[in-house]
Scaffold this motif. Structure first.
Motif, PDB file in Angstrom:
ATOM      1  N   THR A 197      22.924  40.299  11.743  1.00 22.13           N
ATOM      2  CA  THR A 197      22.634  40.409  13.210  1.00 22.13           C
ATOM      3  C   THR A 197      21.176  41.047  13.186  1.00 22.13           C
ATOM      4  O   THR A 197      20.545  41.828  12.313  1.00 22.13           O
ATOM      5  CB  THR A 197      23.328  41.385  13.695  1.00 22.13           C
ATOM      6  N   ALA A 253      20.272  38.184  18.018  1.00 15.09           N
ATOM      7  CA  ALA A 253      20.919  37.037  17.277  1.00 15.09           C
ATOM      8  C   ALA A 253      21.891  37.490  16.218  1.00 15.09           C
ATOM      9  O   ALA A 253      21.556  38.575  15.577  1.00 15.09           O
ATOM     10  CB  ALA A 253      19.886  36.027  16.896  1.00 15.09           C
ATOM     11  N   SER A 254      23.117  36.720  15.835  1.00  7.87           N
ATOM     12  CA  SER A 254      23.793  37.077  14.790  1.00  7.87           C
ATOM     13  C   SER A 254      24.573  35.769  14.245  1.00  7.87           C
ATOM     14  O   SER A 254      24.447  34.530  14.814  1.00  7.87           O
ATOM     15  CB  SER A 254      24.846  37.828  15.309  1.00  7.87           C
ATOM     16  N   GLY A 255      25.039  35.798  13.157  1.00 13.67           N
ATOM     17  CA  GLY A 255      25.402  34.684  12.536  1.00 13.67           C
ATOM     18  C   GLY A 255      26.181  34.958  11.149  1.00 13.67           C
ATOM     19  O   GLY A 255      26.126  36.320  10.654  1.00 13.67           O
ATOM     20  N   MET A 279      22.568  31.798  19.409  1.00 13.04           N
ATOM     21  CA  MET A 279      23.230  32.407  18.160  1.00 13.04           C
ATOM     22  C   MET A 279      23.883  33.786  18.641  1.00 13.04           C
ATOM     23  O   MET A 279      24.429  34.491  17.867  1.00 13.04           O
ATOM     24  CB  MET A 279      22.200  32.682  17.011  1.00 13.04           C
ATOM     25  N   THR A 280      23.323  34.350  20.033  1.00 11.69           N
ATOM     26  CA  THR A 280      23.830  35.541  20.106  1.00 11.69           C
ATOM     27  C   THR A 280      25.315  35.509  20.300  1.00 11.69           C
ATOM     28  O   THR A 280      26.140  34.772  20.783  1.00 11.69           O
ATOM     29  CB  THR A 280      23.344  35.801  21.720  1.00 11.69           C
TER      30      THR A 280
END
Lengths: 212, 311
Positions: A170, A182-184, B1-2
């Motif tokens: 994140t 943003a995260s992934g 992508m949040t």
């Protein structure tokens, strides 16, 4: 009867290492015996009546939270020792100090979860793969996965190390037009490249942080 | 992508929605490095550059008097000194020895033994009560382990390797404590085992290496029929008659914990079972002899390409 003598003829002659003896469950009934993960030929019993020995390594039942934390902490350090030849000695010492802090029973509640071994393994593989990254802080997620975090002002970057060499990441950073989050999730060998897109290298490689 | 869920997870707080509690990230500065006792000694081995009296720069190895080398990053994943006895120790005695060493090796696991007996002819079977047959005791740094069994006493050191002198001195100290509790029992074997894991960097998931590039002991096989081998294991059992030592040498392919590496295990187990010394001074001399023989054998087994991996 020796507990070693009954396993295999070759084992009888050998010095028993601690890493092998830790997996004595494999030796049940003298079948499927492995040395270093490699199957070893076990001769068939020469007598109709055979005696076999079942060994089980039982960890002590922790008497309290402090003992459990201590035992779990040592387990992580044993994992780290196996790659310590690839880690800088001072970084390793600081990692151990950080783990000591993390597992300090004085700041721990009974229902908090400790780090899963598979998560710690992913963390170790990650730092070996991305030596330019410097870990600023460690934590533990609700899943028992190890967290590594960086903070610079209101910018926060967090990596969560999951089993199977997977990392949940994140990034929360201030941009000209406002805060972006943003995260992934990605395999360990892709994380560094993904984070590079956010131009946060100066945070991840901060001299205030630690490097393997 | 949040992803809101991930943000919650990554910025953990106590009492999250899962019901379990997390350990929040601690943003305070990381403590200054501490001196770990077991890393503080040994000639030219890992960690000395940071803490020891002597220093060794990266990529530098030194020649030891007996012809072997001290490597900055030795590939040793475990070394063991073991003394084996002719007579069995009672569980109560093992427990007293355990208690004597518990301060230094506080993580204790118990080896439980149970005998099963089957008679195929009449179909009968019997199971003995389980009983304590030994202990595995680990120190606070997770790199020193005692294996205490009915017939043996062993000290195992995990990486980083502190050097022979320090490793041996630790064993001498532990042996002294063991002797202060244990009654005399004839020593039937003295052994030293070094397990090396040679991590070999490769590129690509399907990368291959030639074992001959790294080892002077290898399998000869028909290349036309077997173009590549995924796993292999070699075991040699031999004796060095001039010094009355036996050797069990295992070489095997194994998984490396280091990403993008293949690994080969080179496992050297030396021991003496005849004319075994019974006095401490003679045992220490034998250990030094074994160590010298081990180093010669290790150097003979590996190539310069291998040396470059941990030099």
């Amino acid at each position: 009867m020796s507990d070693i003598d009954t396993i295999t003829p070759s084992r009888k002659r050998q010095t028993l290492p601690a890493t092998l003896s830790a997996n004595r469950e494999q030796d049940k009934f003298g079948a499927g015996t492995t040395v270093l993960g490699v199957p070893v030929y076990t001769p068939p019993p020469s007598k109709i009546t055979s005696t076999t020995v079942n060994h089980q390594m039982q960890a002590r039942e922790p008497a309290n939270l402090a003992e459990k934390l201590f035992d779990d902490l040592i387990t992580l350090k044993v994992h780290a020792s196996q790659v310590s030849m690839h880690l800088d000695a001072s970084w390793r010492a600081r990692l151990y100090a950080k783990l000591d802090d993390l597992y300090d029973p004085g700041s721990w509640d009974e229902d908090e979860t400790t780090v899963e071994e598979v998560s710690f393994r992913t963390f170790l593989r990650f730092v070996l793969l991305a030596p330019s990254l410097r870990v600023q802080s460690l934590g533990i997620s609700t899943r028992g996965d190890l967290l590594a975090g960086w903070q610079s002002g209101s910018n926060v970057i967090t990596l969560e190390f999951a089993k199977g060499d997977r990392v949940r990441w994140t990034v929360a950073i201030e941009q000209k037009n406002g805060r972006e989050i943003a995260s992934g999730e990605a395999p360990i060998n892709r994380v560094e490249a993904i984070l590079a897109a956010f131009r946060i290298g100066h945070i991840l490689q901060s001299p205030d942080a630690e490097s393997p | 992508m949040t992803d809101g869920e991930h943000v919650t997870t990554v910025l953990p707080c106590r009492g999250c929605e899962t019901g379990l509690k997390s350990r929040p990230l601690d943003w305070s500065p990381i403590r200054a490095p501490e001196l770990y006792g077991f890393d503080a000694g040994g000639a030219g081995m890992q960690g000395i550059g940071q803490f020891g009296a002597k220093t060794m720069k990266e990529n530098e190895s030194s020649q030891l008097p007996h012809g072997s080398r001290a490597y900055p990053r030795p590939p040793i994943t475990e070394c063991v000194i073991e003394i084996r006895f002719s007579q069995e120790k009672e569980a109560s005695l093992l427990e007293r020895i355990r208690d004597k060493l518990a301060d230094q090796f506080p993580k204790i696991e118990t080896n439980i033994e149970q005998h099963f007996q089957f008679n195929i002819e009449d179909g009968s079977s019997s199971i003995s009560p389980s009983r304590v047959s030994g202990f595995k005791m680990t120190n606070a740094d997770g790199n020193g382990i005692i294996i205490l069994n009915k017939f043996s006493f062993a000290y195992s050191r995990l990486p980083p390797y502190p050097g022979w002198d320090f490793f041996k001195s630790q064993f001498v100290e532990l042996w002294s404590k063991h002797k202060s509790i244990a009654e005399y029992s004839r020593i039937s074997r003295v052994g030293v085992r070094y397990i090396n894991r040679i991590d070999i960097p490769v590129s690509g998931e399907n990368a291959k290496i030639s074992a001959r590039d790294y080892l002077n002991i290898h399998i000869v096989y028909p290349l036309a029929a077997l173009t590549a081998i995924d796993q292999f294991a070699i075991q040699l059992v031999t004796n060095f008659d001039d010094v009355q030592l036996g050797l069990v040498l295992n070489i095997a392919r194994t998984e490396s914990p280091v990403p993008n590496n293949l690994a080969i295990i080179l496992d050297l187990d030396f021991g003496r079972t005849e004319d075994v010394p019974q006095k401490d001074a003679d045992i220490w001399n034998l250990l030094d002899l074994i160590r010298s023989q081990k180093n010669k054998t290790f150097e003979a087994c590996i190539t310069d390409a291998t040396r470059s991996l941990f030099s």
